[in-house]
Design a protein around this motif. Structure first.
Motif, short mmCIF file in Angstrom:
data_model
loop_
_atom_site.label_atom_id
_atom_site.label_comp_id
_atom_site.label_asym_id
_atom_site.label_seq_id
_atom_site.Cartn_x
_atom_site.Cartn_y
_atom_site.Cartn_z
N ARG A 164 0.46 -1.31 -0.03
CA ARG A 164 0.00 0.27 0.13
C ARG A 164 0.65 1.63 0.40
O ARG A 164 0.49 2.78 -0.44
CB ARG A 164 -0.96 0.07 0.93
N GLU A 165 2.21 0.80 0.82
CA GLU A 165 3.10 2.73 0.10
C GLU A 165 3.42 2.72 -0.91
O GLU A 165 4.95 3.31 -0.84
CB GLU A 165 4.45 2.45 1.01
N GLY A 166 3.25 1.47 -1.93
CA GLY A 166 3.91 1.54 -3.37
C GLY A 166 4.37 1.03 -3.46
O GLY A 166 5.14 1.12 -4.85
N HIS A 167 4.75 -0.09 -2.49
CA HIS A 167 6.21 -1.13 -2.55
C HIS A 167 6.06 -2.12 -2.73
O HIS A 167 5.20 -3.09 -2.29
CB HIS A 167 7.32 -1.24 -1.30
N GLY A 168 5.47 -2.64 -4.50
CA GLY A 168 5.06 -4.24 -4.93
C GLY A 168 3.82 -4.28 -5.07
O GLY A 168 2.74 -3.34 -4.30
N GLU A 226 4.98 -14.28 1.13
CA GLU A 226 6.22 -13.71 -0.46
C GLU A 226 5.80 -12.48 -0.68
O GLU A 226 4.73 -12.17 -1.08
CB GLU A 226 6.49 -15.23 -1.32
N ASP A 227 6.41 -11.47 -0.71
CA ASP A 227 5.74 -10.15 -1.54
C ASP A 227 7.40 -9.41 -2.51
O ASP A 227 8.12 -10.39 -1.88
CB ASP A 227 5.68 -9.35 -0.03
N TYR A 242 4.92 3.59 6.23
CA TYR A 242 3.71 3.92 7.11
C TYR A 242 3.17 4.49 7.31
O TYR A 242 2.59 4.25 8.52
CB TYR A 242 4.37 2.68 7.67
N GLU A 243 2.53 6.33 6.97
CA GLU A 243 1.14 6.54 7.27
C GLU A 243 0.07 5.54 7.66
O GLU A 243 -0.48 6.28 8.39
CB GLU A 243 1.40 8.18 6.14
#
Length: 660
Positions: free
Chosen positions: A54-58, A74-75, A114-115
């Motif tokens: 959700r933070e834009g990573h994957g 697995e992410d 992680y806002e």
């Protein structure tokens, strides 16, 4: 002599340390030491990967369920930092995997990552590691591959680090929930499919791949909602739209109390109205709020307030009509709420409800504003919504009136003689002794009345063949005087299985006035059918009475055999043969037993009512189930099944059939 308790002194106090803080008390962290707790431990690992995405990573997360009950997540995010931490003077892997309340999600107000995070307490990853038989970790970040292994909460072999040429980043964790911690680790496939679908719904564009080991291979399933909750509402509503889908979103800043820090809230609500489907779900920071909390309170307040205001403004209420309630709104509402906040107060670690005061206040104001604008800009939609909500309200009120009327009709005091036609009560008020005989017709009433023990045996006659409760609607059932009279006399009300008629339910076992309910009919075809219909009624309306062993059948003798001044009663053909063999060559007379109404009172007492000599067959739950299935076949709507049964078994009953 009582055993002396162990001395309780200063040295009795001890604290759990390390992995024991979770392994000995898993319910404190996971809400349960059973399968629910095990499921929650899995979600803790999954939620970390969701936060990364959700933070834009994957944009993809792969979850694998292995046959041995181990799990892998697995992410393709940035990878968990596990190297040395100069600030804490420790390796990050020790903090993340071995320290409760340690993580990277605490310093959001200082611009850290992680806002909006699903996991803020720093418990999940460490707690799940502590509760595992083993955990293997593989991390790619900063051009290195890091490996860790834990067994029963203890690290084995330290941190393994090697440089790699691949540019990939991400985290893969495989672990096996420990049966020494949880009482059950066999998490069903349905848990994975449900949780991943929910996460796909509230994380638009994030793809979840579920792999379940099946033999030597894996069954794969994907979950993806490109438009998130909007696509989900569209899927639920299908072609039942009363109004188009509305997608409202906004951001707010505020605080729960004046002396508390300010925090940020993101709101998104997708909703529409339908006259055939209803669904309301709440999510916060991606977690499904099973018990709602602040968002649920906000939705109830806003929707009732705005629809009520519209009804008043347009004069759609009848004179002196009561106000709508949320029950009337939710009957036609499809709504999914997905909110995020930089600070969240959960009811407990399992995140089933949130309690933030500001989230409730800002979401209520937000929804009221959106509904007000929507109704102004879409008057046709507003009129449809108002009309449907009023239909729901009036239907609910009519159902409640019907329920109260039926409850009043079926209820009664012990003094029923004047209120139930031809009911004959007994004298005792001790319900542990009282017996009610449901008998066939007025003639049987007479002989039973004269043959009974009036101290504890009461009688109610069934006049003719009662309604088949398998075929009839509840409304028709409760208009039948015979049925309502029996229910009145029983005193315990009725159980209603149909959701559409659940308001008619009034069952209370404490109200039962009898220790035995005895069905007493003739031993012929008509008597059997009446007995069947009474049993059907009881099975349909008061199944608990059968389950609890209150219902009996009085077995009537088939034959009366007289020899040398002795009278014998045979209840079966086998008993008749045994009696005739006993009599031997003595002269005897034999006749089919008379109907109940033709019996002398002494004979009725001897064969049917005397606890010392009568034969009662208790109707058991298994009997009731088998009987119900046969009732359904012979008396229900399954016409093809009935034809097949008659074709296969009809010859068995030809001798008893009245075909003359």
């Amino acid at each position: 002599m009582a055993k002396k308790s162990q001395e309780y002194g200063n040295d009795s106090i001890q604290s759990l340390k390390g992995a024991d803080r979770v392994r000995k008390r898993p319910g404190v962290i996971f809400g349960s030491d059973g399968i629910e707790g095990c499921e929650h431990s899995i979600f803790e690992i999954l939620s970390n990967s969701i936060d990364e995405a959700r933070e834009g990573h994957g944009d993809r997360i792969v979850i694998t369920k292995y046959a041995d009950h181990s799990v892998e997540v697995e992410d393709f995010g940035r990878g968990i930092p596990v190297d040395y931490n100069n600030n804490e003077k420790k390796y990050n892997w020790e903090l993340v995997f071995c320290e409760l309340y340690a993580g990277g999600k605490y310093r959001t107000n200082e611009g850290e990552s992680y806002e909006f995070s699903l996991g803020l307490n720093g418990l999940g990853l460490c707690a799940t590691q502590y509760a595992s038989e083993y955990m293997d970790v593989e991390i790619f970040r900063d051009g290195f591959q890091y490996n860790l292994r834990f067994e029963k909460g203890e690290n084995v072999g330290g941190l393994q680090k090697q440089e790699v040429k691949k540019k990939r980043t991400g985290t893969r964790i495989r672990w096996k929930p420990d049966l020494d911690v949880f009482t059950d680790v066999d998490v069903p496939d349905e848990y994975y499919t449900e949780i991943l679908k929910r996460q796909a719904v509230v994380n638009a564009g994030l793809r979840f791949v579920l792999r379940i080991q099946n033999g030597g291979g894996f069954d794969e399933q994907e979950f993806l909602y490109e438009e998130g909750i909007v696509d989900y509402v569209k899927e639920i509503a299908q072609d039942t739209f009363l109004t188009p889908i509305q997608n409202w979103s906004g951001e707010r800043k505020g605080r729960d109390r004046q002396d508390k820090p300010e925090y940020k809230v993101k709101l998104q609500v997708a909703c529409c109205f339908s006259n055939r489907v209803k669904l309301i779900e709440y999510y916060h920071n991606s977690s499904h709020l099973e018990h709602g909390g602040s968002p649920e309170r906000a939705v109830k307040q806003a929707f009732v307030s705005q629809i009520d205001a519209y009804l008043k403004q347009t004069g759609k209420y009848l004179k002196n009509e009561s106000k709508i309630s949320f029950v009337d709104v939710e009957e036609c509402l499809i709504l999914v709420s997905s909110s995020f906040s930089t600070q969240t107060s959960y009811e407990n670690q399992t995140k089933k409800a949130i309690t933030n005061k500001f989230i409730y206040e800002c979401m209520t104001e937000f929804l009221k504003h959106q509904l007000e604008i929507y109704f102004i800009e879409n008057p046709d939609d507003a009129a449809k919504v108002a009309e449907q909500v009023l239909i729901n309200k009036r239907s609910r009120e009519n159902a409640e009136k019907t329920r109260l009327n039926i409850k009043k009709k079926l209820a009664g005091t012990i003094d029923l003689a004047n209120r139930v036609q031809k009911f004959v009560d007994c004298r005792t008020r001790d319900t542990s002794r009282r017996e009610i005989y449901i008998v066939e017709g007025d003639s049987a009433l007479g002989s039973c009345k004269m043959g009974r023990d009036a101290e504890f045996q009461a009688i109610i006659p069934v006049r003719g063949k009662i309604l088949n409760c398998l075929k009839a609607e509840y409304g028709k059932i409760f208009k039948n005087d015979i049925i309502t009279d029996i229910i009145k006399v029983l005193g315990c009300g009725v159980e209603v299985k149909s959701k559409a008629n659940k308001d008619l339910a009034s069952f209370d076992l404490e109200g039962l006035r009898w220790n035995k309910i005895v069905i007493c009919t003739d031993a012929d075809v008509d008597g059997f059918q009446i007995r069947t219909l009474i049993l059907t009624m009881l099975y349909t309306l008061t199944p608990t009475l059968i389950e609890q062993g209150y219902v009996f059948i009085a077995e009537s003798p088939l034959y009366e055999i007289n020899s040398k001044g002795e009278t014998y009663f045979a209840y079966t053909e086998a008993e008749k043969a045994a009696i005739l063999e006993k009599i031997g060559k003595n002269k005897y007379s034999i006749q089919r037993s008379k109907g109940l109404g033709e019996n002398e009172p002494d004979m009725m007492w001897l064969t049917t009512m005397n606890p010392e000599t009568r034969r009662l067959i208790k109707v058991t739950p298994d009997d009731a189930k088998a009987t119900s299935e046969m009732f359904d076949l012979l008396l229900g709507e399954n016409l093809p099944g009935r034809k097949e049964f008659i074709a296969q078994n009809g010859y068995l009953y030809l001798d008893a059939a009245d075909v003359s």
